[in-house]
Design a protein around this motif. Structure first.
Motif, PDB file in Angstrom:
ATOM      1  N   THR A   1       0.832  -1.205   0.000  1.00 29.88           N
ATOM      2  CA  THR A   1       0.000   0.000   0.000  1.00 29.88           C
ATOM      3  C   THR A   1       0.864   1.252   0.000  1.00 29.88           C
ATOM      4  N   ILE A  11      -8.058   1.955  -1.120  1.00 27.17           N
ATOM      5  CA  ILE A  11      -8.763   0.673  -0.937  1.00 27.17           C
ATOM      6  C   ILE A  11      -9.452   0.286  -2.239  1.00 27.17           C
ATOM      7  N   THR A  21      -8.431  -2.792  -4.800  1.00 26.35           N
ATOM      8  CA  THR A  21      -9.415  -3.815  -5.150  1.00 26.35           C
ATOM      9  C   THR A  21      -9.520  -3.953  -6.662  1.00 26.35           C
ATOM     10  N   GLY A  78      -5.722  -2.497   1.690  1.00 25.97           N
ATOM     11  CA  GLY A  78      -7.115  -2.270   1.338  1.00 25.97           C
ATOM     12  C   GLY A  78      -7.770  -3.499   0.737  1.00 25.97           C
ATOM     13  N   ARG A  79      -7.074  -4.130  -0.193  1.00 29.77           N
ATOM     14  CA  ARG A  79      -7.625  -5.315  -0.832  1.00 29.77           C
ATOM     15  C   ARG A  79      -7.771  -6.432   0.198  1.00 29.77           C
ATOM     16  N   TYR A  96      -5.447   1.598   9.657  1.00 29.34           N
ATOM     17  CA  TYR A  96      -5.773   2.801   8.883  1.00 29.34           C
ATOM     18  C   TYR A  96      -5.938   3.999   9.804  1.00 29.34           C
TER      19      TYR A  96
END
Lengths: 296, 354, 340
Positions: C105, C282, C286, C294-295, C316
């Motif tokens: 991320t 996120i 995805t 996020g995924r 987060y």
């Protein structure tokens, strides 16, 4: 995104009553090109939403005689994976998206305005406590708020609306608080106090009417954001669930056919884009009209 | 204009005075982080009003004079309970106002604010603004309130047509008339006027002053007139209190003080006023230096940093107590029977040593 | 000297505030996770038939027989020691997985924000300097579109055009299976550079381009608008006119004075909107199957893997609160007019 307050509302407007002030305001909107474009688009979208059943040639769940067909005269936006007319679904989706945006932002507006008025008017401890609480909400982006709510209540459009509404409360509270603080120090508030008006009366009659400008601007800008957020949640599977013709949910369904039938992803996306853009244009324009000092 | 020999203070009424006794107002200075802890216990505060005692009787107009920052507006706000005192008390007819019902107090004491461009809600019509006083006090039916407001508009020389106007459609003078109507529709016994004309054009000022004088006489009001304009005080008021840095330095009948100001600050103010007869054409440079900070008040007499008659070793150490001298009250070491103190000789034009 | 005291006091105050916000958030997350319908023990054992005694024993082992208050403090104590429990899916400890995912991320977010900042500042500066020009109008319209466009839809378009139609970039993932990369830091772009693995670097780069561009749209648009506004504001300042009068060229003045002052709102915007961008990351992860936090969170929520969900949310929140804190503090130091 703080919106400074126009200290003397109506000061530049001509001098003859509410109606002509409204007319003068409209004239300013018309002069402001982006506001005009936004206003026209939003009006069109409202009409589409209002008359969706008349505009849509098919029922949203009705099967046509084809499957996964590209745009044609009969089906301008094509036919989806189980044979539904995409145009009819997108038109129906306008209703859903506008309603979702309105509902979510109304939650934020009502709660945020009350909190902001109290914090800005009373200051001190009340302000500190309320704003600390808002800080906590601010630490959760709407996607995470939606994840939390979806974990407890299950994913649904309704829970998505709650998440989006909750998350925007602190932003409204900040806008209203700032505006309230600058109005509360004006002499007419003190004058109201000197005739014996109660705090409630002062907040309702003296402060609220004078912070409507920034509030309307922020409401309009938030509508676009909320519609966008709702689409994101549905796309992630945290909002509207299939077969509801919500734009984000349609894009979620279309995702599987991205490499083979990309047209399914085009039209719902364009509608989200245009809708959000329209509200942002209108909001920006309204800001120029209602808050001439805060051009940015 | 300065002739007020015909103006004698009217007798006190039985309803009693609006008075402040030993009134102090200070504001804590916000922020500063750990500093106050490092410096010592006491938190810094702005001392806006200190130990002020002043009474207003019905049928009498009392003037409060002073430069900006002298605390006169804070005093006005304390008089109408818009500012909670940090010391002393406010009484109405001998009763502490804290024991009165707030609405009952406001029925009797009203205020007109300085800036009519700021003191009227731009979103409400004139009629709503004026009748709102009655609504808050639950007086009359809507029709009665309207009738009363129209009558009030007439009293302040506006027309019924103004009832449905918005403040931004009115001139400054007209706005101030609306503000006066809003205050007087409750039929108060006392009216506090905080520089009601200073935001107006000179041409309009005189008319508003005439109106105030007319209403005061007709309604037998007791009023407190706050201003920095000594000419106005001389023209309008019966008694005067001169404020410097939150304290009253000299007070008494206007004609007594105007004829022969005793406090060096009063003298300086008067000599700085262009049309005052005693010093017309004289230099204005008398008041040298800036007003000291309200947070770090000078020791002793607050005026000693600018005073041309300062007595070293006394004025900068001890606070002068109010004395009754020549028919007025004055707080100055020059009149305290102190060694080295020589009062002003009466008469204008004396040039103090620079 | 006295100034440094009050700055320290301010920093301390912010720090306490942030800690408080996080503490309350742990309560919220804990309560939310306990409010989830269903028995956590039965969720763990799944469909296997287990006797009541075994369930009770498990409950006791997990501390679920104790009061919520005790449970919360046990949980908080573990959390502070880095113990976030085990994933229900693969029974691995949550924290190491999340830390690993966080790196992916971070790489994506860093590149996205970097692109956004560079493009945004450049476009905003030029637009502000040429106010009213065609370029200015264009920038204003494009940026408004950038704010209004759904991130996932924009990414979808990118995939359709560049992956499906032109086949330049892969549709998703972070690195192809056949490419080997030695683990050094866990940051794949950095590792490939450190190990001088050109093939792996290009492979990761080709994967990251589309999601990074997708992620950069919102910050780029907002930064461009903010920069433009502050350039317009600063251009009229006296010291800028003075510099021009001294004979400095317009671009030189812009570089020297305007840009520096324009950086403050840019930093603030990034700080204020960090939550929004993380939300955007996120969605982007995805969409592009990017193996980030996020995924992972989205997969966990679909699998009802609540320890992972609560761990990720706290992750987060910590990131957002921490970045806000840093921005607040640095902003307060840069601009002394900002009060506590």
């Amino acid at each position: 995104m703080s919106i400074p307050l126009n200290a003397a509302p109506g000061a530049e407007l001509p001098k003859s009553g509410r109606l002509s002030r409204l007319r003068a305001g409209l004239a300013l909107v018309v002069e402001n090109r982006s506001a005009l474009v936004g206003l026209v688009c939003v009006s069109l979208l409202l009409l589409v939403a209002l008359f969706a059943p008349l505009i849509a040639p098919y029922e949203v769940d009705a099967f046509t005689d084809g499957v996964l067909e590209g745009p044609s005269w009969m089906h301008p936006f094509g036919i989806d994976q189980i044979g539904r007319d995409v145009f009819s679904r997108v038109v129906e989706g306008t209703r859903i998206s506008l309603a979702v945006g309105l509902l979510a932002v109304t939650i934020s507006l009502v709660a945020g305005t009350i909190i902001g008025l109290l914090a800005g008017y009373y200051g001190g401890m009340v302000d500190s406590v309320l704003m600390r609480a808002m800080d906590i909400v601010l630490a959760l982006p709407y996607v995470l708020m939606a994840v939390l709510i979806a974990a407890i209540l299950g994913p649904s459009l309704q829970n998505g609306i709650i998440a989006i509404g909750l998350v925007r409360i602190p932003r409204f509270a900040r806008v209203v608080r700032g505006a309230t603080m600058s109005v509360a120090q004006l002499q007419y508030v003190e004058a109201a106090r000197s005739i014996g008006a109660s705090d409630f009366r002062i907040i309702l009659h003296e402060i609220l009417p004078n912070i409507l400008g920034p509030l309307i601007v922020y409401f309009t800008l938030s509508l676009g954001d909320a519609i966008l957020a709702a689409a994101v949640l549905s796309f992630l599977g945290l909002g509207a669930q299939p077969p509801m013709p919500e734009w984000g949910a349609m894009l979620n369904e279309a995702q599987r056919y991205l490499t083979t039938h990309p047209f399914l992803s085009v039209f719902p996306g364009i509608f989200i884009f245009v809708t959000v853009l329209s509200f942002n244009l209108l909001g920006d324009g309204l800001r120029d009209v209602l808050d001439p000092k805060s051009r940015r | 204009m300065n002739d007020m020999s015909d103006k004698t203070p009217r007798a006190a009424q039985a309803d009693g005075d609006l008075a402040v006794t030993g009134l102090s107002v200070s504001f804590p200075v916000r922020g500063g982080g750990l500093l106050p802890f490092l410096r010592g216990k006491e938190r810094a505060a702005v001392r806006a009003v200190q130990d002020v005692t002043l009474a207003v009787r019905r049928g009498e107009m009392v003037g409060v004079a002073g430069e900006s920052g002298s605390g006169k507006s804070t005093l006005a706000r304390a008089f109408v309970q818009l500012q909670a005192p940090t010391g002393g008390r406010v009484t109405l007819g001998g009763q502490p106002v804290s024991s009165l019902d707030p609405l009952a107090f406001r029925e009797q004491v009203q205020m007109v604010f300085q800036d009519p461009y700021n003191s009227l809600n731009p979103r409400r019509k004139v009629g709503t603004i004026i009748t709102d006083s009655l609504v808050v006090h639950k007086r009359g039916t809507p029709a009665e309130r309207r009738a009363q407001a129209l009558e009030m508009l007439d009293r302040v020389h506006l027309t019924p047509a103004h009832f449905d106007r918005y403040p931004h459609e009115l001139s400054g003078g007209q706005r101030q008339r609306v503000a006066i109507a809003r205050a007087l529709i409750l039929n108060p016994k006392f009216l506090i006027l905080d520089e009601p004309t200073s935001a107006l054009d000179v041409s309009v000022q005189a008319k508003v002053i005439d109106l105030i004088q007319e209403l005061e006489r007709d309604l037998n009001l007791g009023s407190l007139f706050i201003t920095h304009d000594l000419n106005l005080i001389g023209y309008l008021t019966d008694r005067v209190a001169v404020m410097y840095m939150g304290r009253i330095v000299e007070s008494g009948a206007v004609e007594t003080i105007w004829a022969n100001p005793l406090h060096p600050y009063t003298r300086a103010l008067m000599e700085a006023t262009p049309s005052h007869k005693s010093v017309r054409g004289k230099t204005r440079a008398l008041l040298k230096g800036e007003i000291p900070s309200n947070v770090n008040l000078p020791r002793g007499c607050a005026f000693h940093t600018r005073c041309p008659r300062r007595i070293p070793g006394i004025c900068d150490t001890a606070l002068p107590l109010p004395q009754t001298v020549e028919g007025r009250t004055v707080a100055c070491h020059l009149y305290n029977d102190l060694p080295g103190a020589a009062p002003f000789a009466a008469g204008p034009g004396e040039e103090p040593a620079a | 000297m006295s100034n440094s005291h009050s700055v320290l006091a301010k920093i301390g105050k912010r720090f306490v505030n942030s800690a408080f916000v996080l503490l309350v958030l742990t309560v919220v997350v804990f309560a939310a996770m306990r409010a989830i319908p269903g028995d956590p023990v039965e969720t763990i054992v799944g469909v296997e038939a287990v006797s009541e005694e075994t369930l009770a024993a498990l409950r006791k082992e997990m501390g679920l027989d104790q009061s919520y208050v005790v449970q919360y403090f046990t949980w908080l104590g573990n959390l502070l020691q880095g113990d976030m429990g085990q994933s229900l899916q693969n029974h691995e400890p949550v924290l190491p997985i999340l830390l690993d995912r966080l790196k992916a991320t971070a790489e994506l977010a860093f590149l996205g924000v970097l692109i956004g900042a560079v493009v945004g500042v450049a476009a905003g500066t030029i637009a502000g300097m040429t106010r009213g020009s065609f370029f200015d109008t264009l920038v204003m319209f494009v940026t408004l579109s950038g704010i209004s466009i759904p991130v996932f839809w924009f990414g979808t378009i990118l995939i359709v055009v560049f992956s499906v139609y032109f086949d330049i970039f892969p549709t998703g993932g972070m690195i192809s299976y056949e490419v080997s990369l030695t683990h050094v830091t866990g940051f794949k772009l950095l590792d490939s550079l450190l190990t001088l693995n050109g093939a792996a670097f290009l492979n990761v780069l080709s994967h990251i381009v589309l999601p990074a561009i997708t992620l950069s749209t919102a910050p780029a648009a907002l930064i461009a608008r903010t920069t433009r506004a502050s350039v317009l504001e600063t251009i009229n300042e006296d010291y800028v006119n003075a510099a021009l009068a001294r004979g400095l060229s317009f671009p030189a003045v812009v570089m020297r004075h305007v840009m520096r002052n324009a950086m403050i709102p840019v930093v603030t915007i990034l700080g204020l909107e960090i939550g929004v961008y993380l939300g955007g990351s996120i969605v982007t992860e995805t969409l592009f199957s990017w193996p980030g936090l996020g995924r992972h969170l989205m997969q966990a929520i679909l699998a009802h893997d609540y320890p992972v969900v609560q761990g990720a949310i706290i992750f987060y929140a910590v990131i957002i609160v921490f970045i806000n804190l840093i921005v607040d503090i640095s902003y307060g130091i840069i601009d002394p007019r900002v009060h506590a």
